[in-house]
Motif scaffolding. Structure first.
Motif, PDB file in Angstrom:
ATOM      1  N   UNK A  88       0.853  -1.181   0.000  1.00 25.76           N
ATOM      2  CA  UNK A  88       0.000   0.000   0.000  1.00 25.76           C
ATOM      3  C   UNK A  88       0.890   1.232   0.000  1.00 25.76           C
ATOM      4  N   UNK A  89       0.406   2.267  -0.599  1.00 23.40           N
ATOM      5  CA  UNK A  89       1.214   3.490  -0.752  1.00 23.40           C
ATOM      6  C   UNK A  89       2.400   3.273  -1.676  1.00 23.40           C
ATOM      7  N   UNK A  90       2.375   2.134  -2.413  1.00 21.24           N
ATOM      8  CA  UNK A  90       3.509   1.894  -3.306  1.00 21.24           C
ATOM      9  C   UNK A  90       3.150   2.185  -4.748  1.00 21.24           C
ATOM     10  N   UNK A  91       2.178   3.020  -4.918  1.00 18.47           N
ATOM     11  CA  UNK A  91       1.940   3.421  -6.308  1.00 18.47           C
ATOM     12  C   UNK A  91       3.109   4.300  -6.750  1.00 18.47           C
ATOM     13  N   UNK A  92       3.406   4.201  -8.055  1.00 17.44           N
ATOM     14  CA  UNK A  92       4.641   4.843  -8.503  1.00 17.44           C
ATOM     15  C   UNK A  92       4.551   5.276  -9.961  1.00 17.44           C
ATOM     16  N   UNK A  93       5.490   6.118 -10.300  1.00 19.63           N
ATOM     17  CA  UNK A  93       5.728   6.405 -11.713  1.00 19.63           C
ATOM     18  C   UNK A  93       6.996   5.668 -12.108  1.00 19.63           C
ATOM     19  N   UNK A  94       6.950   5.118 -13.309  1.00 25.03           N
ATOM     20  CA  UNK A  94       8.222   4.627 -13.835  1.00 25.03           C
ATOM     21  C   UNK A  94       8.539   5.493 -15.036  1.00 25.03           C
ATOM     22  N   UNK A  95       9.738   6.038 -15.026  1.00 27.94           N
ATOM     23  CA  UNK A  95      10.085   7.027 -16.054  1.00 27.94           C
ATOM     24  C   UNK A  95      11.224   6.502 -16.918  1.00 27.94           C
ATOM     25  N   UNK A  96      10.993   6.546 -18.231  1.00 30.65           N
ATOM     26  CA  UNK A  96      12.039   6.134 -19.169  1.00 30.65           C
ATOM     27  C   UNK A  96      12.556   7.362 -19.894  1.00 30.65           C
ATOM     28  N   UNK A  97      13.867   7.482 -19.914  1.00 29.39           N
ATOM     29  CA  UNK A  97      14.453   8.681 -20.508  1.00 29.39           C
ATOM     30  C   UNK A  97      14.941   8.399 -21.926  1.00 29.39           C
ATOM     31  N   UNK A  98      15.054   9.454 -22.689  1.00 27.86           N
ATOM     32  CA  UNK A  98      15.618   9.318 -24.033  1.00 27.86           C
ATOM     33  C   UNK A  98      17.102   8.959 -23.957  1.00 27.86           C
ATOM     34  N   UNK A  99      17.755   9.570 -22.981  1.00 28.05           N
ATOM     35  CA  UNK A  99      19.197   9.371 -22.891  1.00 28.05           C
ATOM     36  C   UNK A  99      19.540   8.903 -21.488  1.00 28.05           C
ATOM     37  N   UNK A 100      20.126   7.728 -21.443  1.00 29.00           N
ATOM     38  CA  UNK A 100      20.401   7.127 -20.145  1.00 29.00           C
ATOM     39  C   UNK A 100      21.399   7.954 -19.337  1.00 29.00           C
ATOM     40  N   UNK A 101      22.234   8.694 -20.011  1.00 23.45           N
ATOM     41  CA  UNK A 101      23.233   9.522 -19.325  1.00 23.45           C
ATOM     42  C   UNK A 101      22.564  10.553 -18.396  1.00 23.45           C
ATOM     43  N   UNK A 102      21.361  10.875 -18.739  1.00 24.12           N
ATOM     44  CA  UNK A 102      20.643  11.930 -18.023  1.00 24.12           C
ATOM     45  C   UNK A 102      20.024  11.427 -16.721  1.00 24.12           C
ATOM     46  N   UNK A 103      20.128  10.091 -16.515  1.00 26.26           N
ATOM     47  CA  UNK A 103      19.343   9.483 -15.446  1.00 26.26           C
ATOM     48  C   UNK A 103      19.660  10.034 -14.059  1.00 26.26           C
TER      49      UNK A 103
END
Ligand SMILES: Nc1ncnc2c1ncn2[C@@H]1O[C@H](COP(=O)(O)OP(=O)(O)OP(=O)(O)O)[C@@H](O)[C@H]1O
Ligand SMILES: [Mg+2]
Lengths: 252, 304
Positions: B123-138
């Motif tokens: 519970x309370x573990x709702x999340x966003x998963x974000x994928x970036x164009x450039x992994x260097x930016x992570x």
């Protein structure tokens, strides 16, 4: 046909081995070139095979102008002459047959041509029975005959030999000379450089003597001087010269 | 055609005559191509793994317990505003729990998770998963998100990826240096082999020239020799690589599947995909170096 006009050769060492040479040899002639050691005979030989370029003057051999000849044309020129050396220059890792066939192979002759030409040459030079022998199994005279067969197999118009009998005894020398005479009789021009005075006397051929890079005597000079004069003259002579070559050219 | 076979024959004869130098040349060319194949394989696999990671692993953002939908939406907006985002996926607490169950309990998911039936441990573990164009930016992105209001925690798989990337850089540089040295050694040895062959055939070549053989006829046997050395130097390592690569892949695949689900698809490049490239490059390199070096060496030697 060989025409030299005002030919000089100075080596890079500064030695002037050939000086202002004028010479004409017509198709079908048999010519000896003689002279003391260092008189420039071998230099002349190498000018005629286009191993060397003259420092001055012009050389025509078999209609090839050796001064302006293109590098790519040199192999074609060399196929129109056959060369023989004092040290035979055979390939010691091949038998007699292969040594002669080698000359045909390197110019890209067909197996059929090779199969008919090589035995014919070996017969002509009297080596048919030794075709399987290796060069070191032969006498000097026999080795030189292999070299002559090799020089002849591509049907050159001229045979040039630089002291071909220099390493041979009297008997072998006479045999080689007789062979060269036979070849000459069949239509090939033969030019032989030699030291052997006895041979010059017995053969009764045209003899050109050199000394310090110059021709000092030429037993065919009366006839030849006329020819050389004409050659140096007008343009029209070159047409008749070519005609002479065509008429005289015969295959062996 | 006749000429062709004659030249091949002479080339073979050359190679046989100075067999020691020929072997040394073949060996260095082999070493070159073998190392090239090895480095190429490593780099290709690492790149593939990085690519797989980049497209399948993103930044996961968890929210403060107090965060309501509006707050979550504003976090999303802030993330989008920063730019460079390829994809953003919302995972609700229920979905996360389902996923967790199947991943960790597998077949027995339903039974084993009975115990937690009414009480979602996530519970309370709702999340966003974000994928970036450039992994260097992570890394920068992760830091940025952590600073946003309403965000509790930010997870991302950066370390593995960046380690892999720097590994690739090291391998690339290392391979260029080592292969460069080996290429130089190969050139030297092939050139020497051809020189020795030329010295061996000097007399024969002189005779050939006086008889009226063309430059092509005189040079071809040496170029054939060079080509043979190059091609043989390619075939040997390629055969070895074919065998070794297959073995290593088997081993890795077994090892990875032992680590758990998801890992088997980590992006290793299969043999039948990579081998055509290796074979193509290897043969081209071998033939090329053999041809070029012998051609220029013999040109230098037989200049009149
Ligand atoms: N490659 C060379 N470089 C420099 N000088 C040379 C070269 N070949 C010959 N010479 C010189 O040129 C001169 C003529 O030499 P050449 O070989 O033509 O004489 P030759 O008449 O053939 O002598 P021999 O009867 O001894 O063979 C000699 O003084 C010789 O030292
Ligand atoms: Mg001489």
């Amino acid at each position: 046909m060989i025409i030299l006009e005002n030919v000089s050769k100075t080596y890079q060492t500064g030695v002037r081995a050939v000086k202002d040479l004028n010479l004409m040899v017509e198709d079908g002639e048999f010519v000896f070139i003689t002279g003391k050691s260092g008189s420039g005979k071998s230099t002349l030989f190498r000018l005629l095979t286009r191993e060397l370029k003259p420092t001055e003057g012009s050389i025509m051999v078999n209609d090839f102008d050796l001064d302006s000849i293109r590098r790519r044309q040199i192999p074609r020129f060399r196929r129109s002459i056959g060369v023989v050396f004092q040290d035979f220059r055979l390939l010691n890792d091949r038998n007699v047959y292969e040594n002669v066939a080698f000359a045909q192979r390197v110019i890209g002759a067909s197996p059929n041509e090779i199969k008919s030409n090589v035995p014919r040459m070996l017969q002509l030079t009297g080596l048919s029975h030794k075709y399987k022998n290796m060069p070191y199994e032969l006498s000097g005279g026999e080795q030189q005959r292999v070299a002559i067969a090799r020089a002849l197999v591509n049907q050159p118009r001229i045979i040039l030999a630089d002291e071909p009998t220099g390493n041979l005894d009297e008997t072998n020398t006479m045999e080689i000379m007789k062979l060269l005479e036979d070849i000459n009789r069949m239509g090939t021009t033969v030019i032989v450089i030699t030291h052997s005075m006895s041979m010059l006397e017995s053969m009764k051929k045209r003899v050109i003597s050199m000394e310090k890079g110059r021709i000092v005597s030429d037993t065919g000079s009366e006839r030849k001087n006329k020819g050389a004069g004409a050659a140096a003259g007008t343009e029209s002579t070159s047409g008749s010269r070519a005609g002479v070559i065509r008429r005289r050219r015969r295959s062996i | 055609m006749r000429t062709f076979f004659y030249c091949i024959g002479q080339g073979l004869a050359n190679t046989r005559r100075n067999i020691l130098f020929s072997i040394a040349s073949v060996a260095t060319v082999s070493a070159c191509i073998f190392l090239f194949c090895m480095f190429f394989s490593i780099i290709a696999n690492v790149r593939s793994i990085v690519y797989t990671a980049e497209t399948t692993v993103g930044i996961t953002v968890f929210f403060d317990e107090s965060a309501d939908d509006a707050a979550k939406e504003s976090v999303k907006q802030a993330i989008m505003d920063r730019g460079g985002v390829k994809k953003i996926v919302y995972t609700s607490a229920e979905e996360a729990w389902e996923e967790f169950k199947t991943e960790y309990f597998g077949e027995d998911a339903e039974e084993l998770s009975e115990a937690y039936a009414d009480d979602n441990p996530l519970a309370d573990s709702d999340s966003y998963e974000i994928f970036l164009n450039d992994i260097e930016d992570q890394e920068a992105m992760a830091e940025y998100i952590a600073g946003l209001p309403g965000v509790r925690q930010v997870n991302y798989a950066n370390t593995v990826v960046s380690v892999l990337k720097s590994l690739n850089k090291v391998v690339s540089i290392l391979s260029i240096v080592i292969i460069g040295v080996l290429v130089a050694v190969s050139v030297f040895l092939i050139s020497n082999t051809i020189s020795v062959a030329a010295a061996f055939r000097k007399r024969e070549n002189e005779i050939m020239r006086l008889i009226g053989a063309t430059d092509f006829m005189i040079r071809a046997p040496f170029v054939v020799e060079g080509l043979l050395i190059g091609l043989l130097g390619a075939l040997i390592p390629l055969a070895a690589v074919y065998y070794i690569y297959g073995r290593v892949m088997e081993y890795f695949t077994a090892w990875l599947s032992g680590l758990g689900t998801g890992f088997e698809l980590m992006g290793l490049v299969p043999l039948d995909i990579i081998f055509p490239y290796l074979a193509g490059c290897g043969l081209l390199f071998g033939a090329g170096i053999g041809f070029i070096v012998s051609f220029f060496t013999i040109r230098k030697h037989l200049r009149v």
